[in-house]
Write a protein that holds these residues in place. Sequence first.
Motif, mmCIF file in Angstrom:
data_model
loop_
_atom_site.group_PDB
_atom_site.id
_atom_site.type_symbol
_atom_site.label_atom_id
_atom_site.label_comp_id
_atom_site.label_asym_id
_atom_site.label_seq_id
_atom_site.Cartn_x
_atom_site.Cartn_y
_atom_site.Cartn_z
ATOM 1 N N ILE A 1 0.853 -1.205 0.000
ATOM 2 C CA ILE A 1 0.000 0.000 0.000
ATOM 3 C C ILE A 1 0.886 1.253 0.000
ATOM 4 N N ARG A 2 1.953 1.221 0.812
ATOM 5 C CA ARG A 2 2.862 2.380 0.845
ATOM 6 C C ARG A 2 3.530 2.603 -0.518
ATOM 7 N N ASP A 3 3.919 1.509 -1.162
ATOM 8 C CA ASP A 3 4.549 1.629 -2.492
ATOM 9 C C ASP A 3 3.591 2.304 -3.470
ATOM 10 N N LEU A 4 2.338 1.853 -3.427
ATOM 11 C CA LEU A 4 1.339 2.388 -4.354
ATOM 12 C C LEU A 4 1.087 3.864 -4.066
ATOM 13 N N VAL A 5 1.060 4.212 -2.787
ATOM 14 C CA VAL A 5 0.841 5.613 -2.415
ATOM 15 C C VAL A 5 1.973 6.489 -2.939
ATOM 16 N N GLN B 1 5.835 4.259 -12.952
ATOM 17 C CA GLN B 1 5.975 4.703 -11.559
ATOM 18 C C GLN B 1 5.550 3.605 -10.589
ATOM 19 N N ILE B 2 4.436 2.964 -10.892
ATOM 20 C CA ILE B 2 3.918 1.936 -9.973
ATOM 21 C C ILE B 2 4.852 0.730 -9.953
ATOM 22 N N ILE B 3 5.277 0.300 -11.123
ATOM 23 C CA ILE B 3 6.160 -0.872 -11.180
ATOM 24 C C ILE B 3 7.470 -0.584 -10.445
ATOM 25 N N LYS C 1 8.724 -2.535 -7.105
ATOM 26 C CA LYS C 1 10.011 -3.243 -7.160
ATOM 27 C C LYS C 1 10.903 -2.819 -5.995
ATOM 28 N N ARG C 2 10.965 -1.522 -5.758
ATOM 29 C CA ARG C 2 11.772 -1.018 -4.643
ATOM 30 C C ARG C 2 11.263 -1.540 -3.306
ATOM 31 N N GLY C 3 9.926 -1.623 -3.167
ATOM 32 C CA GLY C 3 9.330 -2.077 -1.906
ATOM 33 C C GLY C 3 9.692 -3.519 -1.579
ATOM 34 N N GLY C 4 9.907 -4.345 -2.597
ATOM 35 C CA GLY C 4 10.446 -5.691 -2.392
ATOM 36 C C GLY C 4 9.440 -6.784 -2.055
ATOM 37 N N ILE D 1 7.966 -10.096 -13.604
ATOM 38 C CA ILE D 1 8.488 -10.531 -12.302
ATOM 39 C C ILE D 1 9.263 -9.372 -11.676
ATOM 40 N N LEU D 2 8.959 -9.068 -10.406
ATOM 41 C CA LEU D 2 9.683 -7.986 -9.742
ATOM 42 C C LEU D 2 10.689 -8.516 -8.734
#
Length: 343
Positions: free
Chosen positions: A31-35, A77-79, A83-86, A101-102
């Motif tokens: 959720i944080r990644d998406l935000v 941006q979302i991808i 990916k960073r969020g892991g 695949i992320l």
Amino acid sequence: MGTHAIITLEQFIIEKEKNNPQATGSLSQIIRDLVLATRIINREVNKAGLVDIIGAIGGTNIQGEEVQKLDVYAERQIIDALKRGGETFAVGSEESDDMLILNPEGKYVVMIDPLDGSSNIDVNVSIGTIFSVYHRKSEDGAELHESDYLQKGREQVAAGYFLYGTSTMLVYTTGHGVNGFTLDPSIGEFLLSHRDITYPAKCNIYSINEGNYRKLFEGVKQYLRFIKTSNEVKKPYTLRYVGSLVADFHRNLLKGGIYLYPGTTDKPQGKLRLMYEGNPMAMLAEQAGGMATNGYTDVLDTDPVELHQRTPLFLGSKDEVTMIQEFIKVYDQISNLVLNGRK
Ligand code: AHM
Ligand code: MG
């Protein structure tokens, strides 16, 4: 000044995690990644009207740099954020043919419609981002399997949307009701503005591209005729259709209404996609006490056979969705009788 305590999205997430001892925090991370991604998308969406001055979308800007189309930009941006969020194993997007695949160790599969309502971008009408989250089915580290992404909507662990409207909002569910947050641009935070959203008892709005009328099947035509002409309907319905699913759904959720994108004679499966639009909106509708059907069965019980498959969609207040299902059933029976009589 109101006396309500201000609750930020972050505080809300932490509070929910405390109440759920099984929570590992990995879903919250998504959720944080998406935000994070959508705050960047929001900034670009707000500037969309300036393209004539700073460069056309899809062309080059004043500095001679390529300006990406907004929906492609949003997807990127979302991808990148996921990916960073892991925590995300793989992502499926309305804009991409195949799953991506992320992180092979990630526990979740995420489906996104990065920018829905694309025909409204150029005309400054509300658009949105839709997302849904599933547990992966394969073992950690294993290869992507069809069972990871062709899951029933019923299996979703979270779903929601961002609405880029007069305000920017996030509305989402993790299977324990629906909550809405509004972005306060002055502090850059989403604040809890709509707690435990449920459909109002009364449904008075219908939203459909009625220009398709002659291509609709009989049951839907008869439903429309009923709500517009029958004396049994005491107070006339209001027709509202923006042409952005997120905006139309959001209004109907708050005010009581039904959204229809039926199959048509030339496109029996309709226009909208099951994985990116149908399932997430269906989960939200159900969590808010409403319902979603393809005309015959609950959208959430559809067994997907293909990543990009389409589905007819009727969604909103429960009684209204039940009523349209009845119309479809009755008029199917009548046309079967007529067909059999002719044999
Ligand atoms: P998109 O994914 O190309 O943006 O299309 C989806 C949109 C929905 O948001 C909207 O409800 C619907 O298409 C409108 O379709 P129509 O123009 O046929 O009424
Ligand atoms: Mg879409």
